[in-house]
Design a protein around this motif. Structure first.
Motif, PDB file in Angstrom:
ATOM      1  N   PHE A 156      16.521-123.124  18.770  1.00 12.96           N
ATOM      2  CA  PHE A 156      16.215-121.861  18.090  1.00 12.96           C
ATOM      3  C   PHE A 156      15.881-122.054  16.611  1.00 12.96           C
ATOM      4  N   TRP A 157      16.085-123.249  16.072  1.00 18.49           N
ATOM      5  CA  TRP A 157      15.675-123.527  14.692  1.00 18.49           C
ATOM      6  C   TRP A 157      14.332-124.229  14.720  1.00 18.49           C
ATOM      7  N   ALA A 158      13.287-123.536  14.313  1.00 18.31           N
ATOM      8  CA  ALA A 158      11.931-124.086  14.371  1.00 18.31           C
ATOM      9  C   ALA A 158      11.672-125.097  13.257  1.00 18.31           C
ATOM     10  N   ARG A 159      12.560-125.185  12.279  1.00 15.97           N
ATOM     11  CA  ARG A 159      12.435-126.123  11.157  1.00 15.97           C
ATOM     12  C   ARG A 159      11.142-125.874  10.370  1.00 15.97           C
ATOM     13  N   ASP A 160      10.861-124.618  10.106  1.00 15.42           N
ATOM     14  CA  ASP A 160       9.745-124.232   9.243  1.00 15.42           C
ATOM     15  C   ASP A 160      10.298-123.816   7.888  1.00 15.42           C
ATOM     16  N   LEU A 161       9.689-124.332   6.821  1.00 14.26           N
ATOM     17  CA  LEU A 161      10.079-123.878   5.494  1.00 14.26           C
ATOM     18  C   LEU A 161       9.673-122.424   5.303  1.00 14.26           C
ATOM     19  N   ILE A 162      10.571-121.631   4.736  1.00 15.11           N
ATOM     20  CA  ILE A 162      10.277-120.244   4.403  1.00 15.11           C
ATOM     21  C   ILE A 162       9.990-120.202   2.906  1.00 15.11           C
ATOM     22  N   LEU A 163       8.759-119.801   2.543  1.00 15.74           N
ATOM     23  CA  LEU A 163       8.291-119.898   1.164  1.00 15.74           C
ATOM     24  C   LEU A 163       7.643-118.593   0.703  1.00 15.74           C
ATOM     25  N   GLY A 164       7.705-118.373  -0.613  1.00 13.06           N
ATOM     26  CA  GLY A 164       7.009-117.240  -1.194  1.00 13.06           C
ATOM     27  C   GLY A 164       5.538-117.253  -0.843  1.00 13.06           C
ATOM     28  N   GLY A 165       4.996-116.066  -0.545  1.00 11.05           N
ATOM     29  CA  GLY A 165       3.597-115.940  -0.172  1.00 11.05           C
ATOM     30  C   GLY A 165       3.373-115.852   1.319  1.00 11.05           C
ATOM     31  N   GLN A 166       4.367-116.228   2.107  1.00 10.68           N
ATOM     32  CA  GLN A 166       4.223-116.161   3.564  1.00 10.68           C
ATOM     33  C   GLN A 166       4.413-114.728   4.068  1.00 10.68           C
ATOM     34  N   ARG A 167       3.859-114.482   5.236  1.00 14.21           N
ATOM     35  CA  ARG A 167       4.085-113.220   5.941  1.00 14.21           C
ATOM     36  C   ARG A 167       4.498-113.544   7.374  1.00 14.21           C
ATOM     37  N   HIS A 168       5.510-112.859   7.852  1.00 15.48           N
ATOM     38  CA  HIS A 168       6.003-113.067   9.207  1.00 15.48           C
ATOM     39  C   HIS A 168       6.195-111.710   9.876  1.00 15.48           C
ATOM     40  N   VAL A 169       5.906-111.647  11.160  1.00 25.93           N
ATOM     41  CA  VAL A 169       6.197-110.452  11.956  1.00 25.93           C
ATOM     42  C   VAL A 169       7.052-110.890  13.133  1.00 25.93           C
ATOM     43  N   HIS A 190       9.301-109.149  16.160  1.00 28.07           N
ATOM     44  CA  HIS A 190       9.735-107.946  16.879  1.00 28.07           C
ATOM     45  C   HIS A 190       9.538-106.684  16.041  1.00 28.07           C
ATOM     46  N   ASP A 191       8.325-106.527  15.507  1.00 27.40           N
ATOM     47  CA  ASP A 191       7.898-105.357  14.740  1.00 27.40           C
ATOM     48  C   ASP A 191       8.492-105.297  13.337  1.00 27.40           C
ATOM     49  N   ALA A 192       9.333-106.247  12.980  1.00 31.02           N
ATOM     50  CA  ALA A 192       9.839-106.337  11.606  1.00 31.02           C
ATOM     51  C   ALA A 192       8.904-107.233  10.804  1.00 31.02           C
ATOM     52  N   GLN A 193       8.351-106.689   9.709  1.00 28.36           N
ATOM     53  CA  GLN A 193       7.389-107.434   8.892  1.00 28.36           C
ATOM     54  C   GLN A 193       8.060-107.929   7.611  1.00 28.36           C
ATOM     55  N   PHE A 194       7.912-109.219   7.342  1.00 30.75           N
ATOM     56  CA  PHE A 194       8.518-109.850   6.174  1.00 30.75           C
ATOM     57  C   PHE A 194       7.422-110.370   5.248  1.00 30.75           C
ATOM     58  N   GLU A 195       7.452-109.921   3.993  1.00 24.35           N
ATOM     59  CA  GLU A 195       6.617-110.508   2.948  1.00 24.35           C
ATOM     60  C   GLU A 195       7.555-111.331   2.070  1.00 24.35           C
ATOM     61  N   ILE A 196       7.430-112.650   2.125  1.00 18.27           N
ATOM     62  CA  ILE A 196       8.374-113.537   1.453  1.00 18.27           C
ATOM     63  C   ILE A 196       8.034-113.614  -0.037  1.00 18.27           C
ATOM     64  N   LEU A 197       9.024-113.343  -0.875  1.00 15.26           N
ATOM     65  CA  LEU A 197       8.862-113.368  -2.333  1.00 15.26           C
ATOM     66  C   LEU A 197       9.286-114.709  -2.934  1.00 15.26           C
ATOM     67  N   GLY A 198      10.183-115.386  -2.296  1.00 17.09           N
ATOM     68  CA  GLY A 198      10.667-116.673  -2.787  1.00 17.09           C
ATOM     69  C   GLY A 198      11.462-117.359  -1.706  1.00 17.09           C
ATOM     70  N   PRO A 199      11.670-118.662  -1.869  1.00 14.70           N
ATOM     71  CA  PRO A 199      11.482-119.467  -3.082  1.00 14.70           C
ATOM     72  C   PRO A 199      10.080-120.070  -3.173  1.00 14.70           C
ATOM     73  N   THR A 200       9.823-120.734  -4.301  1.00 13.52           N
ATOM     74  CA  THR A 200       8.586-121.490  -4.491  1.00 13.52           C
ATOM     75  C   THR A 200       8.840-122.956  -4.175  1.00 13.52           C
ATOM     76  N   ILE A 201       7.755-123.716  -4.029  1.00 14.31           N
ATOM     77  CA  ILE A 201       7.878-125.159  -3.826  1.00 14.31           C
ATOM     78  C   ILE A 201       8.631-125.798  -4.992  1.00 14.31           C
ATOM     79  N   ALA A 202       8.344-125.367  -6.208  1.00 17.61           N
ATOM     80  CA  ALA A 202       9.008-125.938  -7.384  1.00 17.61           C
ATOM     81  C   ALA A 202      10.517-125.719  -7.319  1.00 17.61           C
ATOM     82  N   GLN A 203      10.939-124.551  -6.863  1.00 22.02           N
ATOM     83  CA  GLN A 203      12.369-124.285  -6.760  1.00 22.02           C
ATOM     84  C   GLN A 203      13.024-125.149  -5.685  1.00 22.02           C
ATOM     85  N   LEU A 204      12.295-125.428  -4.603  1.00 21.42           N
ATOM     86  CA  LEU A 204      12.850-126.288  -3.549  1.00 21.42           C
ATOM     87  C   LEU A 204      12.909-127.746  -3.985  1.00 21.42           C
ATOM     88  N   HIS A 205      11.985-128.174  -4.822  1.00 18.66           N
ATOM     89  CA  HIS A 205      12.088-129.510  -5.421  1.00 18.66           C
ATOM     90  C   HIS A 205      13.412-129.641  -6.158  1.00 18.66           C
TER      91      HIS A 205
END
Length: 356
Positions: free
Chosen positions: A145-158, A160-175
């Motif tokens: 159940f863990w797809a091992r995808d980084l969740i980053l600012g700028g992404q959009r996910h849908v 089950h009808d829930a829409q997520f506009e990701i605000l953070g983190p940035t790549i720099a913050q993950l560094h």
């Protein structure tokens, strides 16, 4: 559709329950507070997260999305206790969002330091959350159940009808977070003074910030790495900020077209870092248009929420309604002078229900 703000001690734990367009019941859990959110060893009692998990099972439902915003103990430890005590839990989880150390190292092409595979603090010390993040990752790697995808600012996910506009983190913050995994054993968020600022009145804070106050942003790397997002559900928008830093979030909102001149209208703002004065500034508040501000903490350890933060909110919006999940905070943070001068609206809000 209901949002539940569980008692998570000085941490966060939010449960979202709704019916999707197909009629299926859905559950999203965001963070998990400290251990006692699930089970309190000191009192040998189960917490509210245990009750909610049992209810999900009793209705033959699933956890459709489990989000760990970042690795601080007051967000992760309830999950660790849940996984330790409930052998059935892997069977009801559909998806997990978690930016782990090894995942960051892999996705941004930095070789993982050997320190990622060892514990970096002694048992029982609440200094960093790094070892807890490693434990959580080790558990997740066993399951699909863990797809091992980084969740980053700028992404959009849908989902089950829930829409997520990701605000953070940035790549720099993950560094920066990766370096925390590699070699850091202390955290500003846990070494700062634990006293609150509740004795100062709202008017004093407002007047000080009008004149010569210099905002100082939180420096905790882990807080800055929080998964933060705009959630759109059933045509309504909500903002969840984890423990994020205000300047990157304000920038992300501006890139989406939300500024002081064109603020984003939302049902509520889940205030960053339990209302810390270093995680919410005036510019961020100007980009969001809402009357409802959610603050999760029992205020027992680090002096959150800061009344300075609530004063900024009042200055921005005199009609603000503060929603607390602990009565001692709601009852005590505002003085009689505050209530007499301002239209203070402070509520004990364990949950918010929206009829759709």
């Amino acid at each position: 559709m209901i949002f539940k703000f569980l008692k998570a001690q000085n941490g966060d734990c939010t449960l979202i329950k709704y019916t999707d367009n197909s009629g299926a019941q859905r559950n999203i859990i965001i963070d998990s507070g400290l251990d006692a959110t699930y089970f309190d060893l000191a009192t040998n009692t189960f917490g509210e997260l245990k009750a909610e998990i049992d209810d999900i099972k009793a209705h033959d439902q699933r956890i459709d999305l489990l989000i760990l915003t970042h690795i601080d103990n007051d967000h992760i430890c309830g999950f660790l206790k849940l996984f330790e005590m409930d052998e059935q839990i892997p069977g009801i989880i559909n998806m997990v969002w978690f930016n782990s150390g090894k995942l960051i190292a892999e996705k941004i092409e930095i070789e993982a330091n050997k320190a990622l595979a060892i514990k970096m603090q002694q048992q029982g010390v609440v200094a960093t959350g790094v070892s807890e993040g490693i434990d959580f990752e080790d558990f997740l790697l066993k399951y699909d159940f863990w797809a091992r995808d980084l969740i980053l600012g700028g992404q959009r996910h849908v989902i089950h009808d829930a829409q997520f506009e990701i605000l953070g983190p940035t790549i720099a913050q993950l560094h920066k977070l990766l370096k925390e995994y590699q070699d850091k054993t202390e955290d500003d968020a846990y070494t700062s003074a634990g006293t609150n600022d509740w004795r100062t009145d709202v008017e004093s804070f407002i007047q000080e910030e009008v004149s010569n106050y210099n905002f100082s942003q939180d420096t905790s790397v882990k807080n800055g790495s929080s998964i933060s997002f705009i959630l759109t559900l059933k045509g309504k928008k909500f903002v969840f900020l984890g423990d994020s830093h205000p300047r990157p979030i304000t920038k992300a909102l501006a890139e989406l077209g939300h500024t002081a001149k064109k603020p984003l209208a939302v049902e509520f703002l889940k205030v960053s870092h339990h209302g810390s004065k270093a995680n919410t500034n005036k510019k961020l508040l100007s980009t969001l248009d809402t009357e409802h501000y959610i603050i999760s903490t029992n205020s027992q350890v680090y002096g959150h929420p800061h009344k300075r933060t609530l004063s900024r909110i009042i200055a921005r919006n005199p009609n603000a309604i503060f929603h607390f999940n602990y009565e001692n905070v709601r009852e005590n943070i505002f003085s009689e002078a505050d209530r007499g001068k301002y239209n203070i609206r402070a509520r004990l809000t364990p949950s918010i229900f929206y009829k759709i």
